[in-house]
Design a protein around this motif. Structure first.
Motif: not given
Length: 256
Positions: A6-9, A17-25
């Motif tokens: 749900x979060x990539x690092x 780079x910290x990215x929120x990763x629930x693009x469908x939601x």
């Protein structure tokens, strides 16, 4: 099939780079994302090679706010979720020594806006906006959003935005000081990396101390601020980075 985190690092040089990763939601926040985000921020904080953190998102939204579709435990309370779930994330952003740049590709709604505004610096794509969705479902802003909006907008403008459930586009955020920079949608991540690389060349100690001083300024007296600056300045003056920079400045001045 393994579920996507749900979060990539990712660390690129001196940048995390910290990215929120629930693009469908639309990167709506659930318990898993909160825990993963806090873990990623802690990982960046512990890494002596990381000087700047970029907090971005995968997909077209930064964060749609809390995930209202999430199943909650039977003993769940809002108070527990906010104080034990969200507050540690928001405090980590504001208290970790590295500058955190919020990088918003699209809407930051509800608590997602609070997360974005909690960052030390904010870069927004032209299509991005913050959206106070709370009043539409009979709620008030949380995650410190009332405090943050008051700081930027003043009472009347903040209250209007909240009770109308309104939004501010990227240019309005820039004018209000919520965003530092607005760039073309397709240039966002590259521009954020360029900015982060520039900031990473500065003294990590000086950046950390400046962050600490400014975070305390809203609740400090002038006398307290002067005292805190004095302590921070001595720390910086005693650092190898400052001594080298001052020596270089003197040498350049002598050559003129």
């Amino acid at each position: 099939m393994q579920a996507q985190p749900s979060v990539t690092y990712e660390v690129v040089g001196a940048i995390a780079w910290v990215r929120l990763n629930r693009p469908k939601a639309l990167n709506a926040v659930n318990a898993d994302l909160r825990e993963a985000l806090l873990a990623a921020l802690k990982q960046a904080e512990r890494d002596p090679d990381v000087k700047i953190v970029l907090l971005g998102a995968v997909g077209r939204a930064f964060c749609a706010g809390a995930d209202l579709m999430e199943d909650k435990p039977a003993d769940h309370t809002v108070e527990e979720e906010l104080l034990e779930g969200y507050r540690p994330v928001l405090e980590k952003i504001t208290r970790m020594p590295q500058p955190v740049i919020g990088v918003a590709p699209g809407v930051a709604a509800g608590v997602g806006a609070a997360i974005l505004m909690s960052c030390d610096l904010v870069m927004m794509a032209e299509q991005a906006r913050i959206y106070m969705a709370f009043s539409a479902i009979g709620l008030v802003p949380d995650g410190g959003a009332t405090w943050l909006l008051y700081q930027h907008l003043g009472y009347q403008r903040a209250f209007e935005l909240i009770v109308e459930g309104g939004s501010l586009d990227a240019q309005a955020c820039l004018a209000a000081g919520i965003a530092n920079r607005v760039v073309a949608d397709d240039e966002l991540e590259a521009a954020a990396e360029t900015w982060a690389k520039e900031l990473a060349t500065r003294s990590a100690l000086a950046s950390a101390e400046a962050k600490k001083l400014l975070r305390a300024a809203a609740t400090s007296t002038l006398a307290q601020a002067i005292e805190s600056e004095t302590v921070a300045q001595q720390l910086c003056m005693d650092s190898d980075a400052s001594r080298a920079a001052i020596a270089e400045f003197k040498n350049r001045s002598a050559d003129k």
